[in-house]
Design a protein around this motif. Structure first.
Motif, PDB file in Angstrom:
ATOM      1  N   GLU A 138      -2.806   5.478   0.994  1.00 38.47           N
ATOM      2  CA  GLU A 138      -4.150   4.336   1.094  1.00 38.47           C
ATOM      3  C   GLU A 138      -3.899   3.608   2.523  1.00 38.47           C
ATOM      4  O   GLU A 138      -4.596   3.186   3.118  1.00 38.47           O
ATOM      5  CB  GLU A 138      -3.573   3.172   0.320  1.00 38.47           C
ATOM      6  N   LEU A 139      -2.883   4.275   3.201  1.00 36.14           N
ATOM      7  CA  LEU A 139      -2.855   3.688   4.720  1.00 36.14           C
ATOM      8  C   LEU A 139      -3.524   4.542   5.699  1.00 36.14           C
ATOM      9  O   LEU A 139      -2.788   5.440   6.283  1.00 36.14           O
ATOM     10  CB  LEU A 139      -1.033   3.494   5.027  1.00 36.14           C
TER      11      LEU A 139
ATOM     12  N   ARG B  73       1.901   7.362  -3.826  1.00 35.03           N
ATOM     13  CA  ARG B  73       1.677   7.090  -5.133  1.00 35.03           C
ATOM     14  C   ARG B  73       2.011   7.857  -6.236  1.00 35.03           C
ATOM     15  O   ARG B  73       2.417   7.492  -7.160  1.00 35.03           O
ATOM     16  CB  ARG B  73       0.280   6.747  -4.977  1.00 35.03           C
TER      17      ARG B  73
ATOM     18  N   LYS C 223       0.894  -0.930   0.068  1.00 37.07           N
ATOM     19  CA  LYS C 223      -0.010  -0.010   0.042  1.00 37.07           C
ATOM     20  C   LYS C 223       0.888   1.352   0.040  1.00 37.07           C
ATOM     21  O   LYS C 223       1.939   1.275   0.569  1.00 37.07           O
ATOM     22  CB  LYS C 223      -0.983   0.034   1.305  1.00 37.07           C
TER      23      LYS C 223
ATOM     24  N   TYR D 246      -5.191  -5.015   8.298  1.00 43.46           N
ATOM     25  CA  TYR D 246      -5.092  -5.890   7.222  1.00 43.46           C
ATOM     26  C   TYR D 246      -4.716  -7.320   8.146  1.00 43.46           C
ATOM     27  O   TYR D 246      -4.044  -7.352   8.956  1.00 43.46           O
ATOM     28  CB  TYR D 246      -3.830  -5.464   6.708  1.00 43.46           C
TER      29      TYR D 246
END
Length: 163
Positions: free
Chosen positions: A16-17, A156, A12, A23
């Protein structure tokens, strides 16, 4: 043909975290005698608690216990594919490591990782700093180890395929 690591990334990205994400990792692992002995030998840990069954019969456990550093390494490694493969630049630190219950040869370990917090990096604008809590459980769902880990995670937007 060279490997396209961006294409193989399963971890990730910083964005996204989100704190609170948990998880539950699909990898489970039954710990074998070989795991315990090889890890102890590789790290020069000759503690009788890990290597000598006759001595261990005289302890409060009544048998050998698995090297706690193996347990720690196992639970950290289990989460790599789901959370950090290809998206981490490295670990910045570990804190609050607790071994709540011993692991015995034959125990099966399962793991979950929770995002505790995150912040932008002050020195590297292409990364963020994320704090994770990882918990390892045995087959009876007893916590065997928990820890906090801080990782330097890629954003990202640093990737060529970012949209």
């Amino acid at each position: 043909m060279p490997v396209n690591y961006e294409e193989l990334t399963t971890g990730k990205y910083y964005e996204e975290l989100e704190p609170g994400n948990v998880y539950k990792h699909s990898i489970t692992r039954t710990v074998s005698e070989a795991d315990n002995l090889f890890f102890s030998a590789l790290t020069y840990n000759s503690a009788w608690l890990h290597t000598d069954e006759e001595y261990s019969k005289t302890t409060m456990w009544g048998t050998r216990i698995v090297n706690s550093m193996f347990t720690l390494s196992l639970v950290c490694g289990v989460g790599v594919n789901d959370v950090t493969l290809g998206t981490t630049m490295g670990n910045l630190g570990f804190t609050d490591i607790k071994f709540s219950n011993p692991v015995f040869i034959g125990d099966t370990i399962h793991v979950e990782t929770e995002v505790i917090g995150r912040r932008e990096s002050n020195s590297r604008p292409d990364t963020g700093i994320v704090e994770f809590e990882t918990r390892g459980y045995n087959q009876r769902d007893e916590v065997v180890v928990s820890l906090r880990r801080t990782g330097l995670m890629l954003k990202r937007s640093t990737r060529s395929d970012a949209s």
